[in-house]
Design an enzyme around this catalytic site. Structure first.
Site, PDB file in Angstrom:
ATOM      1  CB  CYS A  87       6.172  -7.069   0.158  1.00 34.70           C
ATOM      2  SG  CYS A  87       5.596  -6.811   1.856  1.00 34.70           S
TER       3      CYS A  87
HETATM    4  N1  LIG Z   1       3.834  -1.083   1.663  1.00 36.57           N
HETATM    5  C1  LIG Z   1       4.207  -2.232   1.097  1.00 36.57           C
HETATM    6  O1  LIG Z   1       5.412  -2.549   1.002  1.00 36.57           O
HETATM    7  C2  LIG Z   1       3.169  -3.175   0.538  1.00 36.57           C
HETATM    8  C3  LIG Z   1       3.609  -4.267  -0.216  1.00 36.57           C
HETATM    9  C4  LIG Z   1       2.673  -5.175  -0.744  1.00 36.57           C
HETATM   10  C5  LIG Z   1       1.316  -4.974  -0.485  1.00 36.57           C
HETATM   11  N2  LIG Z   1       0.925  -3.930   0.278  1.00 36.57           N
HETATM   12  C6  LIG Z   1      -0.519  -3.785   0.526  1.00 36.57           C
HETATM   13  O2  LIG Z   1      -1.012  -2.756  -0.330  1.00 36.57           O
HETATM   14  C7  LIG Z   1      -2.069  -2.058   0.324  1.00 36.57           C
HETATM   15  C8  LIG Z   1      -1.686  -0.571   0.383  1.00 36.57           C
HETATM   16  O3  LIG Z   1      -0.478  -0.471   1.152  1.00 36.57           O
HETATM   17  P1  LIG Z   1       0.284   0.913   1.351  1.00 36.57           P
HETATM   18  O4  LIG Z   1       1.595   0.574   1.943  1.00 36.57           O
HETATM   19  O5  LIG Z   1       0.224   1.723   0.126  1.00 36.57           O
HETATM   20  O6  LIG Z   1      -0.654   1.584   2.496  1.00 36.57           O
HETATM   21  P2  LIG Z   1      -0.727   3.113   2.920  1.00 36.57           P
HETATM   22  O7  LIG Z   1       0.542   3.807   2.569  1.00 36.57           O
HETATM   23  O8  LIG Z   1      -1.171   3.116   4.353  1.00 36.57           O
HETATM   24  O9  LIG Z   1      -1.908   3.718   2.002  1.00 36.57           O
HETATM   25  C9  LIG Z   1      -3.238   3.322   2.147  1.00 36.57           C
HETATM   26  C10 LIG Z   1      -4.091   4.112   1.177  1.00 36.57           C
HETATM   27  O10 LIG Z   1      -5.451   3.679   1.305  1.00 36.57           O
HETATM   28  C11 LIG Z   1      -6.294   4.828   1.497  1.00 36.57           C
HETATM   29  N3  LIG Z   1      -7.465   4.423   2.261  1.00 36.57           N
HETATM   30  C12 LIG Z   1      -7.496   3.859   3.497  1.00 36.57           C
HETATM   31  N4  LIG Z   1      -8.782   3.595   3.856  1.00 36.57           N
HETATM   32  C13 LIG Z   1      -9.561   4.007   2.817  1.00 36.57           C
HETATM   33  C14 LIG Z   1     -10.962   4.026   2.572  1.00 36.57           C
HETATM   34  N5  LIG Z   1     -11.825   3.548   3.480  1.00 36.57           N
HETATM   35  N6  LIG Z   1     -11.409   4.522   1.385  1.00 36.57           N
HETATM   36  C15 LIG Z   1     -10.568   5.025   0.478  1.00 36.57           C
HETATM   37  N7  LIG Z   1      -9.206   5.046   0.647  1.00 36.57           N
HETATM   38  C16 LIG Z   1      -8.731   4.542   1.806  1.00 36.57           C
HETATM   39  C17 LIG Z   1      -5.411   5.824   2.196  1.00 36.57           C
HETATM   40  O11 LIG Z   1      -5.967   7.132   2.022  1.00 36.57           O
HETATM   41  P3  LIG Z   1      -5.584   8.354   3.030  1.00 36.57           P
HETATM   42  O12 LIG Z   1      -4.127   8.670   2.783  1.00 36.57           O
HETATM   43  O13 LIG Z   1      -6.489   9.453   2.585  1.00 36.57           O
HETATM   44  O14 LIG Z   1      -5.863   7.822   4.414  1.00 36.57           O
HETATM   45  C18 LIG Z   1      -4.107   5.626   1.432  1.00 36.57           C
HETATM   46  O15 LIG Z   1      -4.175   6.288   0.194  1.00 36.57           O
HETATM   47  C19 LIG Z   1      -2.227  -2.692   1.702  1.00 36.57           C
HETATM   48  O16 LIG Z   1      -3.246  -3.646   1.681  1.00 36.57           O
HETATM   49  C20 LIG Z   1      -0.876  -3.361   1.934  1.00 36.57           C
HETATM   50  O17 LIG Z   1      -0.948  -4.462   2.811  1.00 36.57           O
HETATM   51  C21 LIG Z   1       1.808  -3.008   0.766  1.00 36.57           C
END
Ligand SMILES: NC(=O)c1ccc[n+]([C@@H]2O[C@H](COP(=O)([O-])OP(=O)(O)OC[C@H]3O[C@@H](n4cnc5c(N)ncnc54)[C@H](OP(=O)(O)O)[C@@H]3O)[C@@H](O)[C@H]2O)c1
Length: 343
Positions: free
Chosen positions: A151
């Site tokens: 981001c």
């Molecule tokens: N948030 C942002 O603004 C943003 C922007 C750009 C990129 N990103 C990147 O995008 C990715 C996701 O970010 P997010 O903000 O959506 O994170 P998040 O809200 O913490 O969600 C993570 C997701 O991954 C799942 N998960 C974690 N470990 C897992 C495993 N071993 N097997 C299967 N599912 C698993 C979680 O499931 P549970 O809920 O069941 O634990 C949840 O659905 C990250 O790498 C982050 O750095 C995020």
């Protein structure tokens, strides 16, 4: 119609993917999975989807069940987890769009130094395409593996790309300072003390000063554009809003230049780019103007007294900074109009 799956569907990136893809005319969502202990209705996780998306999200138990159900898989997962899952989809000819950092850095040593984890799939890095359509549109069209940008990097690279491009740069490349402010959703959905309402409400803080893991990604892409190594000073801040990133870059001008001349550089570079909004003189990006959209707004101002150029950009961290950009990439990979589902 293509079939799409999301692993990590219960996170913030996953939620935005479901929201955008469920209204996309060329896509059917066929698989939702997350870590989970038991299956759950996605509208129980996100009541926003009640009456709109009636699907069960299943515990992720390997790729076996998902593989025959999808043409494209979105990995909205923490780094480290994505690299364990992506290869099986690629081996079966599926398109993979990874929102994590696992395939963004071309040099695995740099990844290991900043993410403190061994890179197990180094051989995939060469063919992974950095999914910033404004820079890599043609490569994205034929890619199998997209490394969707971070981001902060999206907001910063888009703000600076026209200025650092080889041969065109009106600024000193060895004196680039950037500060960025992000909303709390940037930290993902897992609760933490820093993101707890009483802690962050009416507060603001700098974090990971001189050490944020997005630094090498920004440097990699700016260096590619400039044709020489660039190092930046980057300070991220957390501010008490839900979504949005505002980035301000401080650059030293090589010589006097007018606002209009910079406007020509920006207009040339971003001609025909559907999600870039260049602002008129003395108008500056605001988070409110881009939240909920896939736009990146960019504005700039010359500080005559200090010979500095200030460039400001704004995006929604979860849309242009993550899931909207991921869908923009999917559109390009499957030959759909780039703006489909994102207007
Ligand atoms: N948030 C942002 O603004 C943003 C922007 C750009 C990129 N990103 C990147 O995008 C990715 C996701 O970010 P997010 O903000 O959506 O994170 P998040 O809200 O913490 O969600 C993570 C997701 O991954 C799942 N998960 C974690 N470990 C897992 C495993 N071993 N097997 C299967 N599912 C698993 C979680 O499931 P549970 O809920 O069941 O634990 C949840 O659905 C990250 O790498 C982050 O750095 C995020």
């Amino acid at each position: 119609m293509i079939r799409a799956g999301i692993i990590g569907a219960t996170g913030y990136g996953g939620k935005e993917l479901i929201r955008i893809l469920s209204r996309h005319p060329e896509v059917e969502i066929t698989s939702l999975t997350a870590k989970l202990d038991a299956p759950v209705s996605i509208s129980e996780v996100f009541p926003f989807f009640r009456g709109k998306v009636d699907m069960t999200c299943h515990p992720f138990e390997g790729t076996g069940v998902i593989l025959p159900q999808v043409d494209v898989i979105f990995l909205a997962l923490p780094h480290r987890v994505s690299m364990e899952i992506a290869p099986e989809f690629l081996a079966r000819g599926k398109k993979v769009i990874d929102l994590s950092a696992d395939f963004r850095l071309k040099d695995p040593e740099v990844y290991e130094a900043w993410y403190k984890v061994a890179h197990k799939e180094r051989h995939l890095l060469e063919n992974a395409v950095y999914g910033l359509p404004e820079l890599y549109r043609e490569k994205i069209k034929t890619a199998s593996l997209i490394a969707n940008p971070g981001c902060y990097p999206t907001s910063i690279i888009l703000a600076l790309a026209p200025l650092v491009r080889e041969g065109r740069n009106p600024v000193e490349l060895d004196d680039i300072i950037i500060d960025s402010k992000t909303g709390i959703s940037g930290a993902g959905r897992s609760p933490s003390l820093t993101a707890h309402f009483p802690e962050i409400n009416e507060d603001m803080l700098a974090y990971k000063v001189a050490g944020h893991q997005h630094t090498p990604e920004i440097e990699q892409e700016l260096s590619n554009l400039a044709g020489r190594a660039i190092k930046i000073t980057f300070t991220p801040h957390l501010v008490p809003i839900t979504s949005g990133i505002l980035s301000t870059a401080y650059l030293r001008l090589k010589k006097k230049i007018q606002w209009e001349a910079l406007s020509v550089i920006y207009q040339d570079f971003y001609q025909g780019q559907p999600f870039i909004r260049l602002l008129p003189e003395r108008t500056y990006p605001r988070v409110k103007n881009v939240v909920g959209t896939n736009y990146c707004e960019i504005g700039w101002q010359i500080d005559e007294r200090t010979s500095r150029l200030l460039v400001i950009s704004a995006i929604d961290n979860l849309i242009k900074g993550a899931s909207g950009q991921a869908v923009q990439n999917m559109n390009l990979m499957f030959g759909f109009d780039e703006e489909t589902g994102l207007k």
